[in-house]
Design a protein around this motif. Structure first.
Motif, short mmCIF file in Angstrom:
data_model
loop_
_atom_site.label_atom_id
_atom_site.label_comp_id
_atom_site.label_asym_id
_atom_site.label_seq_id
_atom_site.Cartn_x
_atom_site.Cartn_y
_atom_site.Cartn_z
N ARG A 61 0.84 -1.20 0.00
CA ARG A 61 0.00 0.00 0.00
C ARG A 61 0.87 1.24 0.00
O ARG A 61 0.57 2.22 -0.65
N ARG A 62 2.00 1.18 0.74
CA ARG A 62 2.89 2.32 0.80
C ARG A 62 3.49 2.60 -0.57
O ARG A 62 3.59 3.75 -0.99
N LYS A 63 3.88 1.53 -1.27
CA LYS A 63 4.44 1.72 -2.61
C LYS A 63 3.40 2.36 -3.53
O LYS A 63 3.71 3.25 -4.31
N ARG A 64 2.15 1.87 -3.42
CA ARG A 64 1.10 2.43 -4.27
C ARG A 64 0.87 3.89 -3.93
O ARG A 64 0.63 4.71 -4.82
N LEU A 65 0.96 4.21 -2.64
CA LEU A 65 0.77 5.59 -2.20
C LEU A 65 1.85 6.49 -2.80
O LEU A 65 1.56 7.58 -3.29
N VAL A 66 3.10 5.99 -2.78
CA VAL A 66 4.20 6.77 -3.35
C VAL A 66 3.92 7.05 -4.83
O VAL A 66 4.08 8.17 -5.31
N ILE A 67 3.47 6.00 -5.54
CA ILE A 67 3.18 6.17 -6.97
C ILE A 67 2.07 7.21 -7.15
O ILE A 67 2.16 8.10 -7.99
N ALA A 68 1.01 7.10 -6.31
CA ALA A 68 -0.11 8.02 -6.43
C ALA A 68 0.34 9.45 -6.16
O ALA A 68 -0.02 10.38 -6.89
N ILE A 69 1.17 9.63 -5.13
CA ILE A 69 1.65 10.98 -4.80
C ILE A 69 2.46 11.56 -5.97
O ILE A 69 2.26 12.71 -6.37
N MET A 70 3.35 10.72 -6.54
CA MET A 70 4.16 11.20 -7.66
C MET A 70 3.27 11.57 -8.85
O MET A 70 3.52 12.56 -9.54
N LEU A 71 2.21 10.76 -9.07
CA LEU A 71 1.32 11.05 -10.20
C LEU A 71 0.60 12.37 -9.98
O LEU A 71 0.46 13.18 -10.90
N VAL A 72 0.14 12.60 -8.74
CA VAL A 72 -0.57 13.85 -8.45
C VAL A 72 0.38 15.04 -8.63
O VAL A 72 0.03 16.03 -9.27
#
Lengths: 229, 412
Positions: B15-26
């Protein structure tokens, strides 16, 4: 000599110039890659990597032949049970490169076990371990071989470890099989002198032959360098 | 640890990895949207977005120049920045894993030298390889075709060998790069100074010439790259770990490498022929992401894409604002990215892909860094001082293992 090459030939990493390797009567060169990987697993001499993953993900690589790009609940369960088996479950989320050489070895072994193949080929799995962990790993591998009916083929330089835990020893010398049989049949004074050029005495301890090495300068054996590979 | 506990912590990590990806995308999306209002043309912030949304919803706009700049120049540029950055980021990550080399980037195969030669060929010699293309598309076609030649040479050269040695592949790429650079230099020597300037400017890497007509190529290339490379992620994981292991897991290292090189080359060639050479993004994005999430390609590939998009978008925002005429974005990525990357390498990076580090016994860092237990990495002598090799992160402040080798305290 030629130990790693032999294991590489068996696992089709190398193609033998002559002869063939057969599993259940099938030539390994005719078995598709991922199918062969379900039959036969390989654990390389461990090394650090430029691009480390977590321990759990490293062990998860062993599930590739079964699951490909997917990661199922079952994969996770198998990864967890192999981590517990190697008693490195507390390292599960640590990065591979943070670990010691001995821990690397255990992680790579766990990866091999997670592959759940019937045959497991190990390239010096105990090389970086201290005696306690060497014995622990060898004991575990023997138990797995017996309880799960696996074939564990392991390269080992420590004759006493080999003698203690294996059902069958193949002694290689200069690229050919010197002798092959039970530890009692293979580990004899004559064979050791033949292959290593070192005198020794065989002592039976707890039902297994153990080798007591002798230092005989009169043999005229000159040690030029160390290392046997 | 129970299975439930293990599963929970493993899933939390994912979940943390996905969060990092989401933050970078935003972040990338925000930076890309900022582009709409930035640039040498004077337009208010709110005004620019009003024009943008009016155009989007079909409301008539009175100022035609505003509409042209916002809709025809800035909007495609914002989108291009996002997709070009993402494409370079994911290609860099895939290249590094496939070649097992942390120095690899999307241009590793000599793509930019080939593209430059193609442009020089069209501008200076007037040779167009794809005769059905006219005008500027002719030189873009040249760049595309010729940028693929180095990759083709690498693939052919490794076809003659039984194994696929990544070092050989890299060296062949460098050799081909030199050959193409010399051809380009020879052509440029014959060129007039205006032609030479245009060839030179093309090579700098800028997103200024992207329009709605060329955008679909960029988007398609990047999306195709993301889709194809993601399918290779599990294979790349094993390949980057150990080549023999890959073979024994039923992976053909050479095939995976060649497929990766082919995909990366096609994607990068498409990007390069519309934007020129934008350096650094493809090298840095994967390494920055390796710090936040580890090197598992399943998440590293999309994360590198997101990070590449953000880096390029942020750099392009600066590039258009920093001078009245705008700088090539490649200049910004390197000037700011270079020192930043060195800083990251020095402070963070060792733990990401180095095995251990040395601290001299008795040094201040030694005392705070030394591992609490099991200094199994052993002791070494560095510069005459016995030193303990320790592993990062497992260290606890101020705790010293009983077996570590100590230099006697001077007062003792």
């Amino acid at each position: 000599m030629g130990k790693s090459t032999l294991i590489h030939c068996i696992d089709r990493i190398l193609t033998p110039r002559s002869g063939s390797v057969r599993v259940d009567g099938r030539d390994v060169s005719e078995i598709p890659g991922r199918e062969l990987a379900k039959i036969m697993g390989y654990v390389p001499c461990s090394s650090g990597t430029s691009f480390p993953m977590s321990v759990a993900d490293t062990v998860m690589m062993g599930r590739y032949p079964h699951s490909g790009n997917r990661r199922t609940e079952e994969d996770l369960r198998i990864v967890h049970s192999t981590l517990c088996l190697m008693s490195i479950d507390d390292l599960a989320l640590r990065s591979f490169n943070e670990l010691s050489a001995g821990q690397h070895q255990k992680v790579m072994l766990a990866r091999g076990l997670a592959q759940e193949s019937r045959i497991l080929l190990l390239d010096e799995p105990t090389a970086n371990l201290d005696i306690r962990h060497q014995m622990g790993v060898a004991h575990l591998l023997r138990d797995l071989a017996h309880s799960r009916g696996m074939i564990v083929l392991m390269i080992c330089h420590d004759l006493n470890i080999a003698s203690r835990y294996s059902d069958r020893i193949i002694l290689l010398s200069e690229g050919t099989v010197h002798s092959d049989g039970t530890p009692e049949e293979v580990l004899t004074e004559a064979n050791i002198r033949d292959v290593y050029g070192i005198g020794c005495e065989i002592v039976t301890f707890e039902g297994r032959p153990h080798i007591m090495l002798m230092d005989n300068p009169e043999d005229g054996l000159q040690v030029v360098g160390s290392g046997t590979d | 640890m129970s299975f439930e506990g293990f599963e929970e912590s493993y899933r939390r990590r994912i979940r943390r990895k996905r969060l990092v990806i989401a933050i970078m995308l935003v972040l990338a999306a925000v930076a890309a949207l900022l582009e709409i209002a930035l640039g040498p043309y004077e337009i208010g912030f709110g005004e620019a977005y009003r024009v943008f949304f009016d155009h989007l919803t079909g409301v008539p706009i009175d100022n035609a120049t505003d509409e042209y700049v916002v809709w025809e120049k800035n909007a495609p540029r914002g989108l291009a920045v996002f997709f070009v950055g993402a494409g370079l980021g994911i290609c860099g990550a895939a290249m590094q894993s496939a070649l097992r080399n942390p120095l690899a980037d999307p241009y590793m195969t000599g793509i930019s030298s080939g593209a430059n030669f193609g442009i020089a060929l069209a501008s200076v010699a007037g040779v167009v390889i794809l005769p059905f293309l006219t005008g500027s598309m002719g030189s873009i076609g040249n760049a595309f075709v010729l940028s693929l030649i180095p990759a083709a040479v690498i693939m052919l050269a490794s076809g003659f060998r039984s194994s696929s040695n990544p070092t050989t592949m890299i060296l062949v790429g460098i050799a081909v790069m030199y050959v193409f650079s010399s051809f380009t230099t020879m052509l440029n020597l014959a060129a007039s100074s205006e032609t030479f300037a245009s060839v030179y400017m093309w090579g700098l890497g800028t997103l200024g010439s992207v329009s709605w007509d060329t955008l679909p190529y960029l988007i398609c290339a990047t999306l195709a790259g993301v889709a194809l490379l993601s399918m290779l992620s599990a294979r790349l994981n094993i390949l980057s770990c150990d080549e023999n292991l890959a073979v024994s897991s039923g992976i053909r290292p050479k095939t995976v490498r060649l497929v990766t090189i082919a995909v990366v080359s096609l994607v990068t060639a498409t990007l390069v022929c519309f934007t020129g050479t934008i350096g650094f993004v493809g090298l840095v994005a994967p390494h920055v992401m390796r710090i936040f999430i580890d090197s598992d390609n399943r998440y590293l590939l999309p994360a590198s894409a997101a990070c590449g998009a953000f880096v390029l978008a942020a750099a392009d925002c600066l590039a258009v604002e920093i001078t009245a005429t705008g700088l090539p974005v490649g200049v910004i990525t390197s000037i700011i990215g270079g020192p930043l990357f060195i800083y990251i390498l020095v402070t963070q990076h060792r733990k990401v892909w180095n095995r251990g580090r040395y601290h001299e016994i008795g040094s201040r860092r030694h005392h705070v860094r030394i591992r609490r237990r099991g200094c199994s990495e052993g002791c070494d002598v560095l510069g005459g001082i016995p030193s303990v090799r320790v592993c990062p992160r497992t260290q606890r402040r101020g705790e010293v293992h009983a077996n570590t080798l100590h230099r006697p305290h001077p007062d003792a």
